[in-house]
Design an enzyme around this catalytic site. Structure first.
Site, short mmCIF file in Angstrom:
data_model
loop_
_atom_site.label_atom_id
_atom_site.label_comp_id
_atom_site.label_asym_id
_atom_site.label_seq_id
_atom_site.Cartn_x
_atom_site.Cartn_y
_atom_site.Cartn_z
CG HIS B 19 35.18 44.02 41.22
ND1 HIS B 19 34.39 45.11 41.56
CD2 HIS B 19 34.37 43.23 41.92
CE1 HIS B 19 33.26 44.97 42.12
NE2 HIS B 19 33.32 43.75 42.57
CD GLU B 22 36.04 47.08 38.75
OE1 GLU B 22 36.45 47.57 39.81
OE2 GLU B 22 35.02 46.45 38.76
CG HIS B 115 36.01 49.27 42.87
ND1 HIS B 115 35.67 47.97 42.74
CD2 HIS B 115 36.29 49.53 44.21
CE1 HIS B 115 35.40 47.44 43.89
NE2 HIS B 115 35.77 48.23 44.74
CD GLU B 177 33.35 52.26 40.47
OE1 GLU B 177 32.83 51.95 41.48
OE2 GLU B 177 33.74 51.37 39.53
#
EC number: 3.5.1.114
Lengths: 313, 313
Positions: B19, B22, B115, B177
């Site tokens: 992404h 990010e 992430h 994440e």
């Protein structure tokens, strides 16, 4: 005996609340959309308060802007230049908004415009002024600060000749920016939403009181005046080579002293602040400012004196 | 449990920028790629650092046409392409060719996809398996060694063919994440945590490959059960409430039936109506508004993990 110095202003009959000037700053978008459906909460006697989405295409895409930053687009060149289908969307929009709520600088312009913004910086609630001599605005922010106490609200003054910019609210006679953070772009936080809502409530109360003829006595307003912008260290390709230092991160409005850590390189080295005196940084690590070459902004504290104000008869 | 022998992990991929907004993973991959020129990776494991979605990274967007991290189901990877195929779908095939093919013996042994989340999740290892001993042992190692941030294991119970995200391309894979961090911002503390997490993972892999034996034990596994969407206006689909202040930032704090979920703009508290207490996570993730997810809910259970060593030991 000299007469007391009272500044008189006409009644503020036309007030607007702008949301979505940046389409991913969600508090303003949600508040304005809510008030467009049911605006009872923002109406006051003797004035009309218009909630308005300034950048609907950006709001639709949940992005800051489509072609160019709307909140930098209200320059004299953009507003006075000829209409052209090929103009960037936001320049077209600025011209439309200037027609609806201005024209900027004319007697027909809206009296007050509140422009709602969020920031990823830990600025809390911040009121942004563009002039140190707008006594109406100075009295309004004083009233707001008193009303929300013990909750606090900083006042940022940006009348720096190079760093000030042509905001959407600048078409009004009395423009006020309302910036609340920290909130990520595209996210709606309940506490941030309610803080912004509460500040607007007090702002509108002030205007209503003013319109009834109340005289507000002279007061002093503690402001943070923008001095300088500080960019990230960058390499030859323009990529940043350091991040805001953990000791500075989230410390908006706290003094930054010479020698204090400012940035941390990716391999862990601290870069200290090398100014000659303590300053007050803000807009620390705002996501939208990486592309504007700004890691944070440096301010100095100042006390501004506001004269008494009252509506002109 | 009996000692389990597993193949060495010869090829490891660390991916950032799946992404494009990010930032921790993006800067980590960039910095690693810069350093790799000076420093040689230690012997028996080859680590490739990949920028997954360079176009989105360049534009600072999550994605340009479609979410890259939903393009890795077997169906999606083998569907026919045309000149109207979105960029991210084409990119997913490139990544599958580079790091896979998914499901084949040529795929990388381990894929770690980096992430960030706007949710207050600490560090989460997200995997499609609750019995991948490599992933679970890596998680246990990070939990033991990381002092500054909580480390948790999230399990999405989806069969490999239907697994849609990048890490499913590797023989073993997980997403790392870390939150909370606004999109478009790099925070030094979050960057440091990700850097430490990746370093610890690589250290563990080198140890594993050299024949070390890792003791068994247990890991708390959070298995995703369902998502809850925001309350929305039936006509406009616009949200009508925000995550309740008592739930905001309380990822992994057990949510009981009757606990507040949302605070509507009209001041009403909406409560959790399920009958089973569950663990919320991804609370108020900015990218999930468009996916109809206000929060996700998980069941937690202790999973016993066996002692393991590599087959060459």
């Amino acid at each position: 005996m000299t007469s007391r110095n009272v500044s008189c202003f006409p009644e503020a009959r036309k007030v607007a609340i702008f949301g979505g000037t940046h389409g991913n700053e969600m508090s303003g978008v949600m508040l304005v959309n809510m008030w467009k459906k049911n605006g009872a909460e923002i109406q006051r006697n003797g004035m009309v308060t218009k909630p308005f989405i300034t950048n609907p295409r950006a709001v639709e895409k949940c992005t800051r802007y489509i072609d160019t930053d709307l909140n930098r687009a209200f320059t004299p060149e953009n507003l006075s230049g000829p209409w052209d289908e090929g103009l960037p969307y936001e320049v077209q929009r600025a011209k439309e908004i200037n027609q609806m709520f201005g024209p900027k600088g004319s007697p027909d312009a809206y009296d007050v415009i509140f422009d709602l913004h969020n920031t990823t910086s830990n600025m809390g609630s911040t009121l942004i002024l563009e002039s140190s001599t707008d006594h109406f605005n100075l009295q309004m922010v004083h009233y707001i600060k008193k009303s929300i106490a013990p909750a606090s609200c900083a006042v940022l003054l940006n009348e720096h000749p190079h760093l000030k910019y042509s905001t959407s609210r600048s078409v009004a006679k009395h423009p006020i920016g309302l910036e609340v953070g920290p909130q990520p772009q595209g996210v709606l936080r309940s506490n941030i939403f309610e803080s912004m809502r509460d500040i607007l409530k007090h702002a509108l109360d002030f205007i209503e009181l003013f319109n009834t003829g109340v005289e507000f006595p002279p007061c002093a307003v503690d402001v943070f005046k923008v001095i300088e912008r500080v960019d990230y260290p960058r390499d030859a390709n323009g990529n940043i080579t350091a991040m805001v230092h953990p000791h500075l991160q989230d410390c908006d409005w706290e003094p930054l002293n010479p020698g204090d850590p400012m940035f941390q390189t990716f391999d862990g080295r601290a870069v200290p602040y090398q100014g000659s005196s303590p300053v007050y940084p803000t807009f620390i690590n705002e996501a939208a400012y990486y592309e504007k070459q700004q890691a944070f902004v440096i301010t100095r504290r100042e006390m501004l004196a506001a004269t008494a104000i009252r509506k002109s008869i | 449990m009996e000692l389990v022998s597993l193949p060495t992990l010869r090829r490891v991929a660390v991916c950032g920028g799946t992404h494009g907004n990010e930032l921790s993973g993006i800067y980590l991959v960039r910095e690693w790629q810069k350093r790799k020129k000076r420093e040689e990776g230690a012997g028996p494991v080859s680590v490739v650092m990949v920028m997954s979605n360079p176009r989105a990274v360049q534009q600072g967007l999550r994605y340009t046409e479609t979410d890259l991290n939903r393009c890795f189901t077997q169906a999606s990877l083998s569907a026919p392409v045309s000149d109207r195929t979105p960029y991210e779908m084409l990119r997913s095939r490139e990544l599958n060719a580079l790091l896979g093919p998914k499901g084949s013996p040529k795929a990388v042994d381990l894929l770690c996809d980096l992430h960030n989340s706007t949710a207050n999740m600490g560090l989460c290892i997200i995997s499609y398996s609750d019995c991948d001993w490599i992933c679970l042992h890596i998680c246990k190692h990070l939990q033991r060694e990381m002092a500054t941030i909580p480390v948790r294991y999230i399990h999405f119970d989806v069969p490999p063919n239907e697994a849609y995200s990048l890490e499913s391309v590797g023989k073993h894979g997980f997403a790392m994440e870390i939150g909370p961090q606004p999109h478009g911002v790099v925070r030094a503390d979050i960057y440091a945590a990700m850097q430490e997490g990746v370093q610890l993972m690589l250290d563990w892999i080198r140890l594993f490959n050299s024949g070390a034996k890792f003791e068994g034990g247990s890991v708390d596994v959070y298995t995703m059960v369902r998502n809850i969407d925001y309350p929305r206006d039936p006509h406009t689909r616009s949200i009508t409430a925000a995550i309740h202040p008592e739930l905001q930032d309380r990822d992994f704090c057990l949510l009981h039936p009757g606990d507040p979920l949302f605070l509507s703009f009209s001041g009403e508290t909406l409560r959790y109506k399920g009958t089973e207490p569950l663990y919320p996570f991804f609370i108020n993730e900015g990218a999930y508004y468009e996916k109809g997810i206000a929060l996700s809910l998980a069941r937690r259970r202790k999973v016993e993990i066996p002692p393991i060593h590599s087959e060459r030991a």
